[in-house]
Design a protein around this motif. Structure first.
Motif, short mmCIF file in Angstrom:
data_model
loop_
_atom_site.label_atom_id
_atom_site.label_comp_id
_atom_site.label_asym_id
_atom_site.label_seq_id
_atom_site.Cartn_x
_atom_site.Cartn_y
_atom_site.Cartn_z
N GLU A 62 0.83 -1.21 0.00
CA GLU A 62 0.00 0.00 0.00
C GLU A 62 0.87 1.26 0.00
OE1 GLU A 62 -3.05 -0.30 -0.68
OE2 GLU A 62 -3.39 -2.39 -0.14
N ILE A 63 1.97 1.21 0.74
CA ILE A 63 2.89 2.35 0.77
C ILE A 63 3.53 2.53 -0.60
CG2 ILE A 63 5.07 3.19 1.75
CD1 ILE A 63 4.16 1.72 4.40
N ASP A 64 3.94 1.44 -1.23
CA ASP A 64 4.54 1.52 -2.57
C ASP A 64 3.55 2.12 -3.58
OD1 ASP A 64 6.94 0.48 -1.72
OD2 ASP A 64 6.54 -1.55 -2.46
N LYS A 65 2.29 1.72 -3.50
CA LYS A 65 1.27 2.28 -4.40
C LYS A 65 1.13 3.79 -4.17
CE LYS A 65 -1.82 -1.75 -4.47
NZ LYS A 65 -3.18 -2.16 -4.08
N ALA A 66 1.12 4.19 -2.91
CA ALA A 66 0.98 5.61 -2.58
C ALA A 66 2.18 6.42 -3.08
CB ALA A 66 0.81 5.79 -1.07
N ILE A 67 3.37 5.87 -2.91
CA ILE A 67 4.57 6.55 -3.39
C ILE A 67 4.54 6.68 -4.91
CG2 ILE A 67 7.09 6.32 -3.63
CD1 ILE A 67 7.07 5.15 -0.75
N HIS A 68 4.14 5.62 -5.58
CA HIS A 68 4.04 5.65 -7.04
C HIS A 68 3.06 6.75 -7.48
CE1 HIS A 68 3.97 4.27 -11.17
NE2 HIS A 68 2.65 4.29 -11.11
N LEU A 69 1.91 6.81 -6.85
CA LEU A 69 0.94 7.86 -7.18
C LEU A 69 1.50 9.25 -6.91
CD1 LEU A 69 -2.50 6.51 -5.93
CD2 LEU A 69 -1.92 7.23 -8.24
N PHE A 70 2.20 9.41 -5.81
CA PHE A 70 2.79 10.70 -5.48
C PHE A 70 3.74 11.14 -6.59
CE2 PHE A 70 5.80 13.67 -3.75
CZ PHE A 70 5.04 14.48 -2.93
N VAL A 71 4.61 10.23 -6.99
CA VAL A 71 5.59 10.56 -8.04
C VAL A 71 4.89 10.88 -9.36
CG1 VAL A 71 7.46 9.63 -9.45
CG2 VAL A 71 7.47 9.28 -6.97
N GLU A 72 3.96 10.02 -9.77
CA GLU A 72 3.31 10.17 -11.08
C GLU A 72 2.32 11.34 -11.14
OE1 GLU A 72 4.12 8.53 -13.89
OE2 GLU A 72 5.71 7.62 -12.68
N LYS A 73 1.59 11.58 -10.08
CA LYS A 73 0.50 12.57 -10.12
C LYS A 73 0.87 13.91 -9.49
CE LYS A 73 -2.90 10.20 -11.92
NZ LYS A 73 -3.84 10.71 -12.89
N ILE A 74 1.90 13.95 -8.67
CA ILE A 74 2.23 15.20 -7.99
C ILE A 74 3.63 15.69 -8.36
CG2 ILE A 74 2.54 16.30 -5.73
CD1 ILE A 74 0.37 14.29 -4.70
N GLN A 75 4.64 14.85 -8.11
CA GLN A 75 6.01 15.30 -8.33
C GLN A 75 6.33 15.54 -9.80
OE1 GLN A 75 9.25 12.59 -7.49
NE2 GLN A 75 10.49 14.27 -6.68
N LYS A 76 6.14 14.54 -10.66
CA LYS A 76 6.50 14.68 -12.07
C LYS A 76 5.76 15.82 -12.76
CE LYS A 76 8.17 10.09 -13.27
NZ LYS A 76 7.91 8.87 -14.07
N PRO A 77 4.44 15.93 -12.62
CA PRO A 77 3.75 17.05 -13.28
C PRO A 77 4.22 18.42 -12.77
CG PRO A 77 2.17 15.38 -12.64
CD PRO A 77 3.48 15.01 -12.03
N TYR A 78 4.47 18.52 -11.49
CA TYR A 78 4.89 19.80 -10.92
C TYR A 78 6.29 20.18 -11.42
CZ TYR A 78 5.26 23.60 -7.59
OH TYR A 78 5.39 24.84 -7.02
N VAL A 79 7.19 19.21 -11.41
CA VAL A 79 8.57 19.47 -11.86
C VAL A 79 8.60 19.75 -13.36
CG1 VAL A 79 10.86 18.44 -12.11
CG2 VAL A 79 9.59 18.18 -9.98
N SER A 80 7.79 19.03 -14.14
CA SER A 80 7.81 19.22 -15.60
C SER A 80 7.26 20.58 -16.01
CB SER A 80 7.04 18.11 -16.30
OG SER A 80 5.66 18.23 -16.04
#
Length: 83
Positions: A62-80
């Motif tokens: 569950e933690i891995d899923k949450a981290i993946h979502l954080f990276v894909e939906k929050i970090q990557k779009p914001y940084v890009s």
């Protein structure tokens, strides 16, 4: 003044994943209800690991899923966006 997104990403990049997920679990824009619930579940699995084990959940998964979502939906779009 920093935005919550910037604060969450800074915590994530400083390996303070629990705080990053806690902040992100309150985000409404850019996340579906299911995605927000998964991020919240990942945070809760960090805080109450034994409880989730008792009810048959796999906290690490569950933690891995949450981290993946954080990276894909929050970090990557914001940084890009160059924000």
């Amino acid at each position: 003044m920093k935005k919550k997104t910037e604060i969450a990403i800074a915590h994530f990049e400083n390996e303070n994943i629990k705080t990053a997920l806690k902040i992100a679990s309150e985000f409404r824009i850019g996340l579906t209800e299911a995605e927000r619930k998964q991020i919240k579940l990942g945070y809760e699995c960090m805080v109450h690991r034994d409880f989730y084990l008792q009810i048959g959940r796999n906290p690490a998964k569950e933690i891995d899923k949450a981290i993946h979502l954080f990276v894909e939906k929050i970090q990557k779009p914001y940084v890009s966006r160059g924000a």
